[in-house]
Structures are given as C-alpha cells and as structure tokens.
Design a protein around this motif. Structure first.
Motif, PDB file in Angstrom:
ATOM      1  N   GLU A   1       2.507  -1.999 -19.576  1.00  0.00           N
ATOM      2  CA  GLU A   1       2.057  -1.002 -18.907  1.00  0.00           C
ATOM      3  C   GLU A   1       2.922   0.046 -18.370  1.00  0.00           C
ATOM      4  OE1 GLU A   1      -0.044  -1.432 -14.955  1.00  0.00           O
ATOM      5  OE2 GLU A   1      -0.471  -3.223 -15.878  1.00  0.00           O
ATOM      6  N   TYR A   2       4.318  -0.600 -18.442  1.00  0.00           N
ATOM      7  CA  TYR A   2       5.388   0.161 -17.999  1.00  0.00           C
ATOM      8  C   TYR A   2       6.595   0.614 -19.077  1.00  0.00           C
ATOM      9  CZ  TYR A   2       3.221  -0.904 -13.187  1.00  0.00           C
ATOM     10  OH  TYR A   2       2.572  -0.831 -12.392  1.00  0.00           O
ATOM     11  N   PRO A   3       7.553   1.087 -18.446  1.00  0.00           N
ATOM     12  CA  PRO A   3       8.392   1.756 -19.681  1.00  0.00           C
ATOM     13  C   PRO A   3       9.523   0.811 -20.036  1.00  0.00           C
ATOM     14  CG  PRO A   3       8.597   3.149 -17.699  1.00  0.00           C
ATOM     15  CD  PRO A   3       7.368   2.268 -17.512  1.00  0.00           C
ATOM     16  N   SER A   4       9.767  -0.091 -18.983  1.00  0.00           N
ATOM     17  CA  SER A   4      10.996  -0.644 -19.407  1.00  0.00           C
ATOM     18  C   SER A   4      10.762  -2.225 -18.846  1.00  0.00           C
ATOM     19  CB  SER A   4      11.983  -0.229 -18.442  1.00  0.00           C
ATOM     20  OG  SER A   4      13.079  -1.296 -17.915  1.00  0.00           O
ATOM     21  N   ILE A   5      11.511  -2.936 -19.745  1.00  0.00           N
ATOM     22  CA  ILE A   5      11.508  -4.653 -19.423  1.00  0.00           C
ATOM     23  C   ILE A   5      11.933  -4.911 -18.108  1.00  0.00           C
ATOM     24  CG2 ILE A   5      11.785  -5.218 -21.905  1.00  0.00           C
ATOM     25  CD1 ILE A   5      14.831  -5.529 -21.180  1.00  0.00           C
ATOM     26  N   ASN A   6      12.503  -3.917 -17.490  1.00  0.00           N
ATOM     27  CA  ASN A   6      12.988  -4.417 -15.780  1.00  0.00           C
ATOM     28  C   ASN A   6      11.784  -4.489 -14.986  1.00  0.00           C
ATOM     29  OD1 ASN A   6      15.699  -4.327 -16.467  1.00  0.00           O
ATOM     30  ND2 ASN A   6      15.965  -2.237 -16.175  1.00  0.00           N
ATOM     31  N   PHE A   7      10.563  -3.990 -15.502  1.00  0.00           N
ATOM     32  CA  PHE A   7       9.315  -4.200 -14.669  1.00  0.00           C
ATOM     33  C   PHE A   7       8.793  -5.644 -14.725  1.00  0.00           C
ATOM     34  CE2 PHE A   7       7.901  -0.119 -12.928  1.00  0.00           C
ATOM     35  CZ  PHE A   7       8.978   0.656 -13.674  1.00  0.00           C
TER      36      PHE A   7
ATOM     37  N   VAL B   1       1.010  -6.832 -18.806  1.00  0.00           N
ATOM     38  CA  VAL B   1       0.899  -6.767 -20.269  1.00  0.00           C
ATOM     39  C   VAL B   1      -0.422  -6.065 -20.413  1.00  0.00           C
ATOM     40  CG1 VAL B   1       0.260  -8.153 -22.276  1.00  0.00           C
ATOM     41  CG2 VAL B   1       1.875  -9.104 -20.976  1.00  0.00           C
ATOM     42  N   GLU B   2      -0.466  -4.981 -21.233  1.00  0.00           N
ATOM     43  CA  GLU B   2      -1.524  -4.284 -21.382  1.00  0.00           C
ATOM     44  C   GLU B   2      -2.247  -4.323 -22.615  1.00  0.00           C
ATOM     45  OE1 GLU B   2      -1.633   0.465 -19.927  1.00  0.00           O
ATOM     46  OE2 GLU B   2      -0.837   0.346 -21.923  1.00  0.00           O
ATOM     47  N   THR B   3      -1.553  -4.508 -23.841  1.00  0.00           N
ATOM     48  CA  THR B   3      -2.319  -4.565 -24.993  1.00  0.00           C
ATOM     49  C   THR B   3      -1.499  -5.674 -25.830  1.00  0.00           C
ATOM     50  OG1 THR B   3      -2.403  -2.167 -25.163  1.00  0.00           O
ATOM     51  CG2 THR B   3      -2.473  -3.367 -27.276  1.00  0.00           C
TER      52      THR B   3
ATOM     53  N   GLY C   1      -1.532  -8.498 -36.271  1.00  0.00           N
ATOM     54  CA  GLY C   1      -1.925  -6.956 -36.513  1.00  0.00           C
ATOM     55  C   GLY C   1      -3.128  -6.515 -36.018  1.00  0.00           C
ATOM     56  N   LYS C   2      -3.675  -7.426 -35.394  1.00  0.00           N
ATOM     57  CA  LYS C   2      -5.232  -6.936 -35.052  1.00  0.00           C
ATOM     58  C   LYS C   2      -5.073  -6.912 -33.384  1.00  0.00           C
ATOM     59  CE  LYS C   2      -8.468  -8.304 -38.232  1.00  0.00           C
ATOM     60  NZ  LYS C   2      -8.104  -9.641 -38.973  1.00  0.00           N
ATOM     61  N   ILE C   3      -5.558  -5.725 -32.662  1.00  0.00           N
ATOM     62  CA  ILE C   3      -5.480  -5.662 -31.006  1.00  0.00           C
ATOM     63  C   ILE C   3      -6.483  -6.657 -30.690  1.00  0.00           C
ATOM     64  CG2 ILE C   3      -5.981  -3.990 -29.411  1.00  0.00           C
ATOM     65  CD1 ILE C   3      -5.018  -1.844 -31.142  1.00  0.00           C
ATOM     66  N   VAL C   4      -6.083  -7.544 -29.975  1.00  0.00           N
ATOM     67  CA  VAL C   4      -6.949  -8.728 -29.128  1.00  0.00           C
ATOM     68  C   VAL C   4      -7.165  -8.455 -27.788  1.00  0.00           C
ATOM     69  CG1 VAL C   4      -6.929 -10.391 -31.010  1.00  0.00           C
ATOM     70  CG2 VAL C   4      -5.051 -10.216 -29.627  1.00  0.00           C
ATOM     71  N   LYS C   5      -6.124  -7.341 -27.265  1.00  0.00           N
ATOM     72  CA  LYS C   5      -6.597  -7.081 -25.782  1.00  0.00           C
ATOM     73  C   LYS C   5      -6.012  -5.650 -25.709  1.00  0.00           C
ATOM     74  CE  LYS C   5      -4.623  -7.389 -21.296  1.00  0.00           C
ATOM     75  NZ  LYS C   5      -3.922  -7.996 -19.926  1.00  0.00           N
ATOM     76  N   GLY C   6      -6.693  -4.781 -24.901  1.00  0.00           N
ATOM     77  CA  GLY C   6      -6.496  -3.590 -24.519  1.00  0.00           C
ATOM     78  C   GLY C   6      -6.556  -2.549 -25.615  1.00  0.00           C
ATOM     79  N   LYS C   7      -5.771  -1.462 -25.794  1.00  0.00           N
ATOM     80  CA  LYS C   7      -6.258  -0.472 -26.775  1.00  0.00           C
ATOM     81  C   LYS C   7      -4.978  -0.191 -27.716  1.00  0.00           C
ATOM     82  CE  LYS C   7      -5.973   2.820 -22.919  1.00  0.00           C
ATOM     83  NZ  LYS C   7      -4.735   3.007 -22.886  1.00  0.00           N
TER      84      LYS C   7
END
Ligand code: NIG
Ligand code: FE
Length: 414
Positions: free
Chosen positions: A385-391, A401-403, A408-414
């Motif tokens: 959910e953040y722009p960098s691995i430093n988060f 972890v947002e998604t 190849g299938k979305i199993v969490k999030g959008k």
C-alpha cells in the motif's frame, strides 16, 4: 486466455536472475521504476516499464491492477513452518516469561511432547480446518508458498495424517504447501536412551512418505539431548537415498556441528543456526546450502539472533522464515520477521526481500517456478500500500500488503 496486467508500479522488484543469491548478490533485487508485469493464464509473460509494455496490449481485454504509488514484489515464500499441529502451549509461554527455559520444559515432558499428545488426538478434518485459517492469515501477509513440517505425531499414523493434511490444503487453498517429513523431531519419554532405535524406526517410515509422494523434504532436530550429529547423518543419508531433499534444524541452542553436517550432505537448507561456528559459516558460504534464519523464534525465546549480517558478509545464501509452531514461535507474522531482520540482524531491506523470495524459493527447491517476477514463472505477486520497499521495515511489524495475486488471480485486495 486470462490476461492480467499490473501497471504503473513505482517500484517493481523483480529479483530476477541467479538463485540462490550469495553475499553481496543478495542486494541486487532488480528494481524497475514505473514497472509493469503481464501474466497469461497464471504465468508471467512480460516484464518492463509501463511505457514500453502498454504499447503492445489492448487494456480493454485484460484485467488491470493499477499499482500507481505502490511497490510490487514477488509473493513471499515462508520456507520453514510447522503449521499442522493440535493444541496450544500458551501455559509454557507464560512459564518462559517467568524464567523457565525452552529446553528445561522439554526435558520435564512438556514442549514438543505436549504437542504430540494433542496432535495424536486431532483428526484429519480438524487439521484441515485450522490449517485453512492459518493459511488465510499467511496469504493476507503476502505469503504465496509455504513449507510445512510434520513432526508432532512421532508415530507412523499421525505423521502420515499431518502430511495428508498438507497435501489436501495444497489442493484446496490458494497458498502452495511444500511438505516436509520431520519424524525425528523429538525423543518421547519412552524412547529416552533408545534414540538409535527411534532413528531406525523413522528410517523405516521414509519409504512410506517418499513412495506415496507425501513429502518432498526430510528434516531432523539435530540438538543436544535430542538427536546427535551421527544420528542426523544416518537419518538424512537414508532420506536422501529414499529420494527426499534434505533440511536440518541445526545449531539452534548448542553448537553441535549441524551446520557442517548440512554442507557435508548438501542439504538444501540448514535452519536456525544461532550457534553456528565460524567454520560452519565459512563452509556454508562456499556451498549452495541455504542458511535459513528464523529471527521470530530467537525473539520469542529471548535468545541471541543468528549471525545473519556476518553470514551474508561471508558470502552465504540466506533465507528468512517464520518457524510458525505451537511452542518456540507461535507467530506466522512476516512483518515481524522483516522488522527483526532489519533492526536486530542488521540486514538491508534488499537482502531481506531476497531472503523472503528468491532464496526462500531455493530453500523449498522451487527456484525455477517461483521467487521472482520474470518470464515463465508463476504470477505470484504482491502489491504494497506504499510506494517503496523502505516502508516494509519502517512500518515496523505491520502488514502493508494490499493486494495478493496467486497464479495470476487476485486472491486479496483489488
Ligand atoms: O523449529 N527446534 C525445534 N523445533 C521447532 C519447535 C517446535 C516446538 O517447540 O513445538 C523449532 O523451533
Ligand atoms: Fe522449526
């Protein structure tokens, strides 16, 4: 054909290339800025910058994940867990908080023996039901492949039932489960002084678990007052002859020489390693045996951490895992492992990501199919959910972890 495109990733961490990665190679995680990934029917088919990739596709025919301001990584591989067990040991944890030691509780007939009693009384359906819930939580934290060990049955019937549960979970759950036979996990009171006999019994079980493809790996708890280096050598050699790949719980509490044995037998991984000798570390660094470090266990046991920084500086290939189990480490928290590895073991975030993806994939023998975002591999991918691995270390011990994308299938999030 199902096509999925993940576009605009501020950091696309590919981890592509060599596996396992040793020493300084662990810092090379192949980041693409403004990255894009294409997957077709669950397999990655294209990786590059968003600009170059999008020229070739009509987005109206694809499922699209917009990862703007988000970092994208390979799914995490938790390469050392004991996720199938009956009962809990919360009472022991509270005794330990008051000063009891893990080994003294074990020697009094608690510890693994207590989990064995509860596990023998647990049915296959119950293992599957709790196993699903545990895998759901792992998936939520970005784990797309997990290794699981037997070792709480210590008899043929229960060991096989634990492995059958993992096989079933692998079939029905999105997370892939890699099964390990850990028959020699503890010495029950009735086998005290007859450890050699117990090892022979476990060797007789090897044919059953490898023949029926219930296990891919064999493992043993090589430790003072558990199994010696000689007993471990005998069991692991027999396991190798039975067609299993090897892992070892080595040099966790006492420096016995399990690390050296792991290299001698070309084990795929040597795990724990809190007490590994300098010579053991040097031998590991010249081998392809992965040093799998489990900082959450050291944290829960109030032990010193394994010398991860020194191992990487010496050129070892390091993986990180949770060691989720009912006794020494009742946590499957990947965010906690990341925080401990960064803050206490002094690993960089690049090294940590390598240790949880491509090196962890090698630790479960699957580096050809998972662990990196590159053409031909499974599309097991996570979006933060953040722009960098430093988060990852900065948002200490919190799941960002947002998604989660599995095959190849979305199993969490959008
Ligand atoms: O990896 N060290 C041995 N085995 C497990 C602990 C098992 C237990 O306490 O139930 C481990 O830490
Ligand atoms: Fe373990």
């Amino acid at each position: 054909m199902n096509r999925l495109i993940i576009k605009n990733a501020s950091e696309l961490v590919t981890c592509s290339g060599k596996s396992p990665r040793h020493g300084t190679e662990m810092s090379d995680i192949g980041i693409i800025h403004d990255g894009c990934v294409v997957a077709e029917d669950g397999i990655i088919t294209d990786v590059g910058t968003t600009e170059e990739i999008l020229k070739n596709y009509d987005l109206s025919t694809c499922e699209v994940v917009d990862a703007r301001n988000r970092a994208v990584l390979p799914g995490f591989v938790d390469s050392h867990t004991h996720l199938i067990f009956g009962g809990y040991r919360a009472d022991e944890f509270s005794w330990r908080l008051k000063g009891d030691s893990y080994m003294s509780i074990m020697e009094r007939g608690g510890g693994i023996t207590s989990s064995v009693r509860a596990t023998r009384n647990t049915t296959l359906d119950e293992f599957i039901e709790t196993g699903k819930k545990r895998l759901d939580k792992m998936l939520d934290m970005g784990v797309t492949t997990v290794e699981g060990k037997s070792g709480y049955g210590l008899d043929l019937e229960t060991e096989v039932r634990q492995l059958q549960a993992m096989k079933k979970l692998d079939e029905i759950h999105a997370v892939d489960v890699v099964p390990t036979f850990l028959g020699p996990h503890s010495v029950l009171p009735e086998y005290k002084g007859k450890e050699d006999e117990f090892i022979d019994f476990m060797i007789s079980v090897l044919g059953e678990v490898s023949g029926s493809k219930l296990a891919e790996f064999a493992d043993i708890f090589c430790e003072k007052n558990v199994f010696s280096v000689e007993q471990s050598r005998k069991f692991l050699t027999a396991a190798q002859n039975a067609g299993l790949k090897l892992k070892i719980h080595a040099d966790e509490m006492v420096q016995l020489g399990g690390t050296e044995l792991a290299v001698e037998l070309s084990c795929v991984s040597a795990d724990h390693l809190l007490q590994s000798s300098d010579k053991g570390i040097e031998m590991l660094s010249k081998s392809d045996t992965i040093a799998t470090l489990l900082p959450a266990t050291a944290f829960c046991l109030r032990e010193e951490y394994a010398r991860g920084r020194q191992m990487i500086d010496a050129g070892c290939a390091v993986a990180l895992a949770t060691d989720f189990n009912p006794g020494s480490c009742f946590t499957n928290s990947i965010p906690l492992v990341i925080a401990l590895a960064a803050i206490h073991m002094r690993l960089s975030i690049e090294e940590i990501i390598t240790a949880l993806t491509i090196n962890a994939a090698a630790a479960v023998g699957r580096q050809e199919t998972i662990g990196s975002i590159e053409k031909g591999k499974k599309a097991d991918i996570i979006v933060l959910e953040y722009p960098s691995i430093n988060f990852l270390p900065y948002h200490a011990a919190v799941n960002i972890v947002e998604t989660v994308i599995k095959n190849g299938k979305i199993v969490k999030g959008k």
